[in-house]
Design a protein around this motif. Sequence first.
Motif, short mmCIF file in Angstrom:
data_model
loop_
_atom_site.label_atom_id
_atom_site.label_comp_id
_atom_site.label_asym_id
_atom_site.label_seq_id
_atom_site.Cartn_x
_atom_site.Cartn_y
_atom_site.Cartn_z
N ALA A 1 0.83 -1.22 0.00
CA ALA A 1 0.00 0.00 0.00
C ALA A 1 0.86 1.26 0.00
N ALA A 2 2.11 1.14 0.44
CA ALA A 2 3.03 2.29 0.41
C ALA A 2 3.64 2.46 -0.98
N GLY A 3 3.34 1.53 -1.89
CA GLY A 3 3.86 1.63 -3.26
C GLY A 3 5.11 0.82 -3.49
N ALA A 4 5.52 0.04 -2.49
CA ALA A 4 6.75 -0.75 -2.61
C ALA A 4 6.44 -2.17 -3.10
N LEU A 5 7.50 -2.86 -3.52
CA LEU A 5 7.38 -4.30 -3.78
C LEU A 5 7.87 -5.02 -2.52
N PRO A 6 6.97 -5.67 -1.78
CA PRO A 6 7.44 -6.43 -0.61
C PRO A 6 7.99 -7.78 -1.05
N VAL A 7 9.17 -8.11 -0.58
CA VAL A 7 9.81 -9.38 -0.96
C VAL A 7 10.21 -10.11 0.32
N VAL A 8 9.67 -11.28 0.53
CA VAL A 8 10.10 -12.07 1.70
C VAL A 8 11.52 -12.57 1.42
N VAL A 9 12.46 -12.17 2.27
CA VAL A 9 13.87 -12.51 2.01
C VAL A 9 14.05 -14.02 2.21
N GLN A 10 14.57 -14.66 1.18
CA GLN A 10 14.70 -16.12 1.18
C GLN A 10 16.08 -16.55 1.67
N GLU A 11 16.16 -17.79 2.09
CA GLU A 11 17.48 -18.37 2.37
C GLU A 11 18.23 -18.46 1.04
N ASP A 12 19.49 -18.15 1.08
CA ASP A 12 20.34 -18.20 -0.11
C ASP A 12 21.02 -19.58 -0.13
N ARG A 13 21.23 -20.12 -1.31
CA ARG A 13 21.86 -21.45 -1.36
C ARG A 13 23.38 -21.37 -1.20
N SER A 14 23.94 -20.16 -1.26
CA SER A 14 25.40 -20.05 -1.20
C SER A 14 25.92 -20.53 0.15
N PRO A 15 27.13 -21.13 0.15
CA PRO A 15 27.74 -21.50 1.43
C PRO A 15 27.99 -20.25 2.27
N ILE A 16 27.92 -20.42 3.61
CA ILE A 16 28.16 -19.28 4.50
C ILE A 16 29.66 -18.96 4.49
N THR A 17 29.99 -17.70 4.20
CA THR A 17 31.41 -17.32 4.18
C THR A 17 31.65 -16.16 5.17
N LEU A 18 31.49 -14.94 4.69
CA LEU A 18 31.78 -13.78 5.54
C LEU A 18 30.89 -13.73 6.78
N GLY A 19 29.69 -14.26 6.65
CA GLY A 19 28.76 -14.18 7.77
C GLY A 19 29.12 -15.09 8.93
N ARG A 20 30.05 -16.01 8.69
CA ARG A 20 30.38 -17.02 9.71
C ARG A 20 30.85 -16.40 11.03
N SER A 21 31.59 -15.30 10.91
CA SER A 21 32.15 -14.72 12.14
C SER A 21 31.19 -13.71 12.78
N LEU A 22 30.01 -13.53 12.19
CA LEU A 22 29.12 -12.47 12.67
C LEU A 22 27.96 -12.97 13.52
N ILE A 23 27.75 -14.26 13.50
CA ILE A 23 26.59 -14.80 14.23
C ILE A 23 26.95 -16.20 14.73
N PHE A 24 26.29 -16.62 15.79
CA PHE A 24 26.61 -17.92 16.38
C PHE A 24 26.41 -19.06 15.38
N GLU A 25 27.33 -20.02 15.44
CA GLU A 25 27.24 -21.21 14.59
C GLU A 25 25.99 -22.03 14.93
N PHE A 26 25.52 -21.87 16.19
CA PHE A 26 24.36 -22.68 16.60
C PHE A 26 23.05 -21.94 16.39
N TYR A 27 23.04 -20.94 15.55
CA TYR A 27 21.77 -20.35 15.10
C TYR A 27 21.34 -21.06 13.81
N CYS A 28 20.06 -20.99 13.52
CA CYS A 28 19.53 -21.76 12.39
C CYS A 28 20.13 -21.29 11.06
#
Length: 391
Positions: A48-75
């Motif tokens: 209604a605000a005029g935007a395209l809402p996109v539900v952000v999907q899981e990416d198939r790429s292996p986790i690289t840079l993000g590995r050090s930013l969040i716990f390994e035991f998160y989903c």
Amino acid sequence: MSRADEIITRLTQIAEDNHGYAGAWKLKTGGKVVGILPMNFPAELAHAAGALPVVVQEDRSPITLGRSLIFEFYCGYTRSLTDQAATGALDGFDGLFLVDHCVALLGAVDAMRFVLPDMPIYLAQFTASMDEAWTPVEVAKKVNLLRHRLETLCGSTITADGLRDSIALFNRDRRLLRRIYALRRNGRIGLTSAEMQALVKSAMVMDVAEHADLLDELLETIEHERPPVAGGVRVHFSGHFCHAPRPELLTLIEECGASVVDDDLFTGYRYIATDVPESGDPLEALTHWYFDRNTNVPCSTRAQTSVDWESYLVRTLAANAAQGVVMLMPKFCEPHMLYYPELRKELLERNIPHLLIETEHEGLALETVRVRVEAFIEQIKRGARGVLEPA
Ligand code: SF4
């Protein structure tokens, strides 16, 4: 290729390349693309605000840079979100919005804010305890705040009439998807689970009017062009919050002899089960929707005394004459892990066969899963009841 096949292929491609679709939409319309995180954000507001809402999907790429930013035991979903933020995969979004529902998602938001300091990221906390007298009041306030944030981001005004139109459009799309679900449930069409997933996933990322038009067209031909496939053990897929299980896993389960009649997956029936009321004040309607969704298809991230997931599951299995449940659980998904004993107890007491499969972002041993599913299907065929192997 039949017209039904063409439409399903097109929707599958958009579901897979949703960033490409959003980029093209942005070029064509000049509008904002708003990333929304599962599972409770009302996409209608962004539309209604005029935007395209996109539900952000899981990416198939292996986790690289993000590995050090969040716990390994998160989903896997939250690790993927963080990695996508760190590797620039979310740069096409003009802002990210969410209604939180679990600790891991909050962790991912902190990490995303850290690596994307210039990206507007807005989090609204909807009260999880649904029965309190103040919960509707607080949720209504948050819905209103979300509205203001979206107006600021998009430089537009969300009018009551505009929001009503958006609600009607999303309801139309959900209704069409539910018709396809009903046709499959009643054995009138042949549609694989991977295809069903693509229809729902594309609804999460596409312009809703374009999606609904394609579904309308699909419904005109699907019964002629996609006759049902006979046989198979009638199975219900349950669980898998926030992101879609890998289509190859769903295909494998069907290859083992399962005929999937229904599900309560987030990228599935949970996403489309509940319409927003079309009468009255549209902002209030979005508040109602938050409660209605949990009453319709209960979620273990919410607490509500009048409903529970296991009762819903048992009712649904009976209504669809399902012979067993395949429980799909993302590894480290706390809201599912902590609730699983309740589900298991109920299914055991009622002698309903079920199989738990834990999924992970990387390294799912498909051939090991195949052996377990083959055994599960074979045991149901032989009349076994209850939990068919240690969870
Ligand atoms: S509900 Fe489960 S899958 Fe969703 S973000 Fe939380 S832990 Fe991850």
